[in-house]
Design a protein around this motif. Structure first.
Motif, PDB file in Angstrom:
ATOM      1  N   ASN A  67       9.994  14.522   8.833  1.00  0.00           N
ATOM      2  CA  ASN A  67      10.326  14.393  10.251  1.00  0.00           C
ATOM      3  C   ASN A  67       9.603  13.202  10.885  1.00  0.00           C
ATOM      4  O   ASN A  67      10.171  12.481  11.714  1.00  0.00           O
ATOM      5  N   HIS A  68       8.354  13.011  10.494  1.00  0.00           N
ATOM      6  CA  HIS A  68       7.588  11.900  11.064  1.00  0.00           C
ATOM      7  C   HIS A  68       8.138  10.558  10.588  1.00  0.00           C
ATOM      8  O   HIS A  68       8.211   9.601  11.369  1.00  0.00           O
ATOM      9  N   ILE A  69       8.525  10.501   9.331  1.00  0.00           N
ATOM     10  CA  ILE A  69       9.082   9.255   8.798  1.00  0.00           C
ATOM     11  C   ILE A  69      10.391   8.907   9.510  1.00  0.00           C
ATOM     12  O   ILE A  69      10.662   7.737   9.817  1.00  0.00           O
ATOM     13  N   THR A  70      11.191   9.920   9.802  1.00  0.00           N
ATOM     14  CA  THR A  70      12.432   9.681  10.548  1.00  0.00           C
ATOM     15  C   THR A  70      12.126   9.103  11.930  1.00  0.00           C
ATOM     16  O   THR A  70      12.770   8.148  12.377  1.00  0.00           O
ATOM     17  N   GLU A  71      11.134   9.666  12.592  1.00  0.00           N
ATOM     18  CA  GLU A  71      10.741   9.172  13.912  1.00  0.00           C
ATOM     19  C   GLU A  71      10.224   7.737  13.825  1.00  0.00           C
ATOM     20  O   GLU A  71      10.537   6.890  14.691  1.00  0.00           O
ATOM     21  N   LEU A  72       9.473   7.444  12.792  1.00  0.00           N
ATOM     22  CA  LEU A  72       8.930   6.093  12.611  1.00  0.00           C
ATOM     23  C   LEU A  72      10.037   5.077  12.370  1.00  0.00           C
ATOM     24  O   LEU A  72      10.048   3.996  12.951  1.00  0.00           O
ATOM     25  N   ASN A  73      10.995   5.436  11.516  1.00  0.00           N
ATOM     26  CA  ASN A  73      12.102   4.518  11.241  1.00  0.00           C
ATOM     27  C   ASN A  73      12.954   4.289  12.486  1.00  0.00           C
ATOM     28  O   ASN A  73      13.441   3.181  12.718  1.00  0.00           O
ATOM     29  N   ASP A  74      13.154   5.336  13.282  1.00  0.00           N
ATOM     30  CA  ASP A  74      13.890   5.175  14.543  1.00  0.00           C
ATOM     31  C   ASP A  74      13.139   4.228  15.477  1.00  0.00           C
ATOM     32  O   ASP A  74      13.749   3.400  16.178  1.00  0.00           O
ATOM     33  N   GLU A  95       2.803   4.637  12.785  1.00  0.00           N
ATOM     34  CA  GLU A  95       2.348   4.284  11.439  1.00  0.00           C
ATOM     35  C   GLU A  95       0.938   4.820  11.201  1.00  0.00           C
ATOM     36  O   GLU A  95       0.621   5.341  10.126  1.00  0.00           O
ATOM     37  N   LYS A  96       0.114   4.678  12.210  1.00  0.00           N
ATOM     38  CA  LYS A  96      -1.249   5.186  12.112  1.00  0.00           C
ATOM     39  C   LYS A  96      -1.238   6.703  11.887  1.00  0.00           C
ATOM     40  O   LYS A  96      -1.993   7.229  11.056  1.00  0.00           O
ATOM     41  N   ASP A  97      -0.376   7.394  12.619  1.00  0.00           N
ATOM     42  CA  ASP A  97      -0.252   8.846  12.445  1.00  0.00           C
ATOM     43  C   ASP A  97       0.192   9.189  11.025  1.00  0.00           C
ATOM     44  O   ASP A  97      -0.262  10.188  10.445  1.00  0.00           O
ATOM     45  N   LEU A  98       1.099   8.374  10.488  1.00  0.00           N
ATOM     46  CA  LEU A  98       1.596   8.620   9.137  1.00  0.00           C
ATOM     47  C   LEU A  98       0.463   8.604   8.118  1.00  0.00           C
ATOM     48  O   LEU A  98       0.335   9.525   7.300  1.00  0.00           O
ATOM     49  N   TYR A  99      -0.362   7.579   8.156  1.00  0.00           N
ATOM     50  CA  TYR A  99      -1.426   7.457   7.161  1.00  0.00           C
ATOM     51  C   TYR A  99      -2.549   8.469   7.392  1.00  0.00           C
ATOM     52  O   TYR A  99      -3.262   8.840   6.456  1.00  0.00           O
ATOM     53  N   ILE A 138       0.841  -1.203   0.000  1.00  0.00           N
ATOM     54  CA  ILE A 138       0.000   0.000   0.000  1.00  0.00           C
ATOM     55  C   ILE A 138       0.870   1.244   0.000  1.00  0.00           C
ATOM     56  O   ILE A 138       0.641   2.190  -0.774  1.00  0.00           O
ATOM     57  N   TYR A 139       1.885   1.257   0.862  1.00  0.00           N
ATOM     58  CA  TYR A 139       2.749   2.431   0.932  1.00  0.00           C
ATOM     59  C   TYR A 139       3.475   2.669  -0.382  1.00  0.00           C
ATOM     60  O   TYR A 139       3.624   3.822  -0.832  1.00  0.00           O
ATOM     61  N   SER A 140       3.921   1.585  -1.004  1.00  0.00           N
ATOM     62  CA  SER A 140       4.601   1.708  -2.293  1.00  0.00           C
ATOM     63  C   SER A 140       3.689   2.358  -3.333  1.00  0.00           C
ATOM     64  O   SER A 140       4.141   3.163  -4.160  1.00  0.00           O
ATOM     65  N   GLN A 141       2.425   2.000  -3.301  1.00  0.00           N
ATOM     66  CA  GLN A 141       1.470   2.607  -4.229  1.00  0.00           C
ATOM     67  C   GLN A 141       1.265   4.085  -3.918  1.00  0.00           C
ATOM     68  O   GLN A 141       1.185   4.912  -4.825  1.00  0.00           O
ATOM     69  N   VAL A 142       1.203   4.411  -2.624  1.00  0.00           N
ATOM     70  CA  VAL A 142       0.957   5.803  -2.223  1.00  0.00           C
ATOM     71  C   VAL A 142       2.082   6.716  -2.707  1.00  0.00           C
ATOM     72  O   VAL A 142       1.827   7.805  -3.262  1.00  0.00           O
ATOM     73  N   ILE A 143       3.333   6.314  -2.496  1.00  0.00           N
ATOM     74  CA  ILE A 143       4.445   7.199  -2.842  1.00  0.00           C
ATOM     75  C   ILE A 143       4.625   7.338  -4.353  1.00  0.00           C
ATOM     76  O   ILE A 143       5.340   8.235  -4.809  1.00  0.00           O
ATOM     77  N   ASP A 144       3.992   6.487  -5.133  1.00  0.00           N
ATOM     78  CA  ASP A 144       4.048   6.597  -6.593  1.00  0.00           C
ATOM     79  C   ASP A 144       2.975   7.530  -7.143  1.00  0.00           C
ATOM     80  O   ASP A 144       2.962   7.825  -8.342  1.00  0.00           O
ATOM     81  N   LEU A 145       2.064   7.986  -6.283  1.00  0.00           N
ATOM     82  CA  LEU A 145       0.971   8.845  -6.721  1.00  0.00           C
ATOM     83  C   LEU A 145       1.339  10.319  -6.568  1.00  0.00           C
ATOM     84  O   LEU A 145       2.107  10.682  -5.677  1.00  0.00           O
ATOM     85  N   SER A 146       0.765  11.136  -7.419  1.00  0.00           N
ATOM     86  CA  SER A 146       0.946  12.590  -7.330  1.00  0.00           C
ATOM     87  C   SER A 146      -0.260  13.190  -6.623  1.00  0.00           C
ATOM     88  O   SER A 146      -1.281  12.529  -6.408  1.00  0.00           O
ATOM     89  N   MET A 147      -0.151  14.468  -6.272  1.00  0.00           N
ATOM     90  CA  MET A 147      -1.253  15.140  -5.600  1.00  0.00           C
ATOM     91  C   MET A 147      -2.481  15.265  -6.497  1.00  0.00           C
ATOM     92  O   MET A 147      -3.592  15.493  -6.005  1.00  0.00           O
ATOM     93  N   ASP A 148      -2.294  15.077  -7.795  1.00  0.00           N
ATOM     94  CA  ASP A 148      -3.451  15.072  -8.706  1.00  0.00           C
ATOM     95  C   ASP A 148      -4.321  13.839  -8.471  1.00  0.00           C
ATOM     96  O   ASP A 148      -5.465  13.796  -8.921  1.00  0.00           O
TER      97      ASP A 148
END
Length: 246
Positions: A174-181, A155-159, A61-71
């Protein structure tokens, strides 16, 4: 935006066949409690498999999200909602795991009360060492559970953030950095837990040998399967008592 998450929670898989012990010696009674404690953890097998599958689905799901544009923001919102459902399901499953571990710990605690009744000093010392490691293992699981639960909340906050059309890149980064940590903490907690599982397996074998309890060690997968999975799981071994001459 780019985020790569690498984690598969590695909880051990336990299935055991119990046989009745002959006699009522303290060590044999301890055997019953030790193996029952393992039996009570077998919920992990099912939950582990399902959690890994759900993590793979969420990563897709995340892989699909990051491939999408704001359009394609409507599609981003739709996928983010799916991810939130996925996270909620994982939260339910780790609570089932926690319940299973708590019942196992309660059963194992019976062993501590019996160690003082062991007459042989060598057997008593080995039992005490084994018990200490197992209790440390339960504590390590609590740390692992807490770390993973925190990561799921992040993760919930991210989505939730990804459903905001005016989300700023810096806030997201910043949130992604916190999540990876947070997930790094999970990985480290999991390594500690697996190390203690391995140590406990060894000490339990040594205790059975010192107490002259004859057991056979069963494998739940072939050597090649075991090798392919060893980076993802570590599991207490299954032990079935064999017939004794006593």
């Amino acid at each position: 935006m780019l985020w790569k998450k690498s984690l598969f929670i590695s909880l051990f898989i336990l299935v055991i066949v119990l046989s009745a012990c002959s006699g009522t010696a303290t060590s044999e009674q301890m055997y019953n409690h030790l193996e029952e404690a393992v039996e009570l953890e077998q919920t992990f097998q099912k939950q582990q498999q399902e959690i890994v599958t759900l993590e793979q689905e969420e990563q897709e799901i995340y892989s699909q999200v990051i491939d999408l544009s704001m359009d394609e923001f409507d599609k981003i919102k739709e996928l983010s909602a799916q991810a939130l459902d996925n996270i909620e399901t994982r939260q339910e499953k780790i609570e089932l795991e926690k319940e299973s571990m708590d019942t196992s710990k309660e059963e194992f605690s019976n062993v501590d009360d019996m160690i003082a009744d062991l007459e042989d000093e060598t057997v008593s010392e080995k039992a005490d060492e084994m018990s200490n490691v197992m209790m440390n293992r339960y504590d390590a699981y609590d740390d692992l559970h807490e770390s993973y639960a925190k990561s799921l909340e992040l993760e919930k906050d991210l989505y939730t953030m990804l459903q905001e059309e005016d989300l700023e890149q810096e806030t997201l980064s910043n949130h992604i950095t916190e999540l990876n940590d947070s997930y790094q903490n999970v990985i480290e907690a999991n390594e500690t837990f697996n190390e203690l599982t391995t140590e406990y397996n060894t000490l339990k074998k040594e205790f059975y040998e010192a107490a002259e309890i004859e057991v056979e060690y069963e494998e739940d997968m072939s050597s090649e399967e075991k090798k392919s999975d060893q980076d993802d799981t570590d599991e207490p071994e299954k032990e079935k008592q064999t017939d004794s001459d006593d």
